[in-house]
Design an enzyme around this catalytic site. Structure first.
Site, PDB file in Angstrom:
ATOM      1  N   LYS A  75      -3.936  -5.064  -6.307  1.00 11.32           N
ATOM      2  CA  LYS A  75      -2.707  -5.857  -6.286  1.00 11.32           C
ATOM      3  C   LYS A  75      -3.085  -7.286  -6.695  1.00 11.32           C
ATOM      4  CE  LYS A  75       1.158  -7.113  -3.198  1.00 11.32           C
ATOM      5  NZ  LYS A  75       1.753  -6.978  -1.852  1.00 11.32           N
ATOM      6  N   SER A 150       6.629  -5.420  -1.563  1.00  8.72           N
ATOM      7  CA  SER A 150       6.174  -6.181  -2.700  1.00  8.72           C
ATOM      8  C   SER A 150       5.078  -5.491  -3.517  1.00  8.72           C
ATOM      9  CB  SER A 150       5.662  -7.537  -2.232  1.00  8.72           C
ATOM     10  OG  SER A 150       4.503  -7.392  -1.436  1.00  8.72           O
ATOM     11  N   SER A 174       5.370  -4.041   2.902  1.00  6.44           N
ATOM     12  CA  SER A 174       5.057  -3.995   1.466  1.00  6.44           C
ATOM     13  C   SER A 174       4.068  -2.941   1.002  1.00  6.44           C
ATOM     14  CB  SER A 174       4.573  -5.353   0.993  1.00  6.44           C
ATOM     15  OG  SER A 174       5.678  -6.181   0.779  1.00  6.44           O
TER      16      SER A 174
END
Ligand code: GLN
Length: 483
Positions: A75, A150, A174
């Site tokens: 990420k 997210s 998330s």
């Protein structure tokens, strides 16, 4: 080869069926072919092939670990030395991290191959991946819908097999929410289990990194590498890391599952509820007993979170001022103009909204009324979890109120967007670990089952998830066009 699990790949790499360079190239080709999903912000092709070459040397020398030579992705919230680390923001569009996050360092040591950096909501604020400066990510199950957020890039990449597995971070849902919407497995560890050093901070008392994978077994392997004490993170917990794979097949005979009645009431889509009921029935067949429990503080989680998380974010994001690093506006007339325009132009709308809410909640006069009150609610929520988890072994429930929603459907209505984390946020406030596992489909879109455990019960959660994945095949299904 892109359909194989980590252990299957490790076997193939050792038997010489294919090399890590070949495997890495196959993933790079898939990333290219499916670039319309917008899962990656940066693809580190050259670096990946170099790492793969080194992995092949290690494999040949017999000095490899399970993750050696396995192509995965990070990420874009984890700092990666000499690689752009944007956190999904224009503010950090020009930021080349000068050092590695501890998590990145650990994957490097394991010899894993980083394919690139994954798209995400700006500074991890969002539930749909639509707040990213780099544009929305598409859900491979239906490209008109969101992948969740997210960690939307991570979930889409794993579901579409543009990486074997990926890292995510979870402040209020998330990892679990996008895992649920994309039909993959996601684990948010206990707060403090995985180092936050070099993981760009959103709300420091809630943020936690974890694995996003296709199976629970893969998640166990990833967590093994990610977990552990780090002296560079003062909130990381100094407890031994158990072997997460050893108990994967332990019997679930006698397991006590609690279903909070508040999780199954109004607001939960009825098709999702029916799918979850079937999943819970599988657990009965595996020997578990199911009882109804109550989490009375459940409804207070969203209001408390949307004071605490913005308050912490307003402090954490004050460092992005156009002076030390990050975006700087052009031709400032004075220092105030430099701060105001750099922040005004560098941050997106949702991030600004959070900074404003947080600054307000922390201001003199409102601090007691909002921030202190939210902290008291947080304590009550933790007590509710402690009480529930002294009566049952794990809590199960939905991850999201519905399946993936359409791109553009909720972005104009922040409150509705915030409600998509209604079942995940309380877990972060309490700091306990939780997983999302694929549990079926509703309207042809994936549904996630949430499994919540006591502090540091990650091995138990993985065991519970793994056994379900031995008797169901939801986690092995592929979105059309990504087989
Ligand atoms: N959707 C929640 C938020 O925007 C949670 C995000 C997260 O876990 N990073 O704050």
């Amino acid at each position: 080869m892109h359909n194989k699990s980590i252990t299957e790949l490790a076997k193939s790499l050792r038997s010489g069926e294919f090399s890590s360079v070949e495997l890495t190239q196959a993933f790079l080709d898939r990333i290219n072919q499916h670039s319309a999903l917008n899962a990656y912000i940066t693809v580190t092709e050259e670096r990946a092939l170099e790492q793969a070459q080194q992995a092949d040397v290690r494999l040949a020398a017999g000095d490899a670990e399970l993750l050696t030579g396995i192509p995965f992705a990070q990420k874009d919230i984890f700092c990666t030395q000499n690689v752009k680390t944007s956190c999904g923001s224009k503010m950090l569009d020009n930021f080349i991290a000068p050092y590695n996050a501890t998590v990145v360092e650990k994957f490097n040591q394991a010899g894993a191959v980083m394919l690139g950096k994954l798209n995400m909501d700006e500074f991890a604020m969002g539930s749909s991946n639509e707040t990213s400066y780099y544009g929305a990510v598409r859900n491979p199950w239906d490209t008109n819908t969101v992948p969740g957020g997210s960690s939307g890039g991570s979930a889409a990449a794993v579901a579409a097999k543009l990486a074997v597995c990926a890292t995510g971070t979870d402040t209020g849902g998330s990892i679990r929410q996008p895992a649920a919407l994309c039909g993959i497995t996601g684990l948010k560890p206990t707060y403090g289990r995985v180092s936050r050093y070099g993981m760009i901070a959103y709300a420091s008392s809630l943020d936690q990194g974890g694995p996003m994978t296709r199976s629970a077994e893969d998640a166990a392997i990833m967590l093994q590498t990610m977990a552990g004490f780090d002296e560079k993170d003062s909130t990381s917990v100094d407890l031994p890391v158990p072997d997460y794979r050893i108990g994967l097949t332990n019997s679930l005979e006698g397991l006590k599952i609690g279903l909070p009645k508040e999780f199954f009431g109004e607001g939960l889509n009825s098709d999702v509820a029916a799918t979850l009921e079937a999943a819970i029935n599988e657990y009965r067949k595996l020997g578990a007993t199911v009882t109804e429990i109550s989490m009375p503080s459940f409804k207070l989680a969203i209001p408390a979170y949307y004071v605490i998380a913005p308050a912490e974010c307003s402090a954490n994001l004050s460092r992005f001022d156009g002076v030390r690093f990050g975006y700087r506006c052009e031709n400032p007339v004075d220092l105030t103009d430099l701060y105001t325009r750099s922040r005004g132009e560098g941050f997106g709308k949702e991030v600004k909204r959070r900074i404003l809410m947080g600054t307000y909640a922390l201001s003199t006069g409102y601090y007691d009324a909002y921030y202190i009150k939210a902290q008291k609610i947080r304590r009550v929520i933790s007590e509710d979890f402690k009480k529930a988890l002294s009566e049952v072994d794990v809590i199960m429930g939905p991850v999201t109120p519905s399946t993936a929603f359409g791109i553009g459907e909720k972005i104009a209505n922040p409150v509705e967007m915030y409600l998509s984390d209604i079942y995940t946020i309380a877990i972060n406030l309490a700091g306990v670990p939780a997983m999302s596992i694929p549990a079926g489909f509703a309207n042809n879109l994936p549904v996630g089952l949430q499994i919540i455990g006591n502090y540091f019960a990650e091995a138990k959660l993985l065991n519970i998830a793994h056994l379900y994945q031995q008797v169901t095949d939801w986690h092995t299904q592929s979105p059309k066009g990504f087989e």
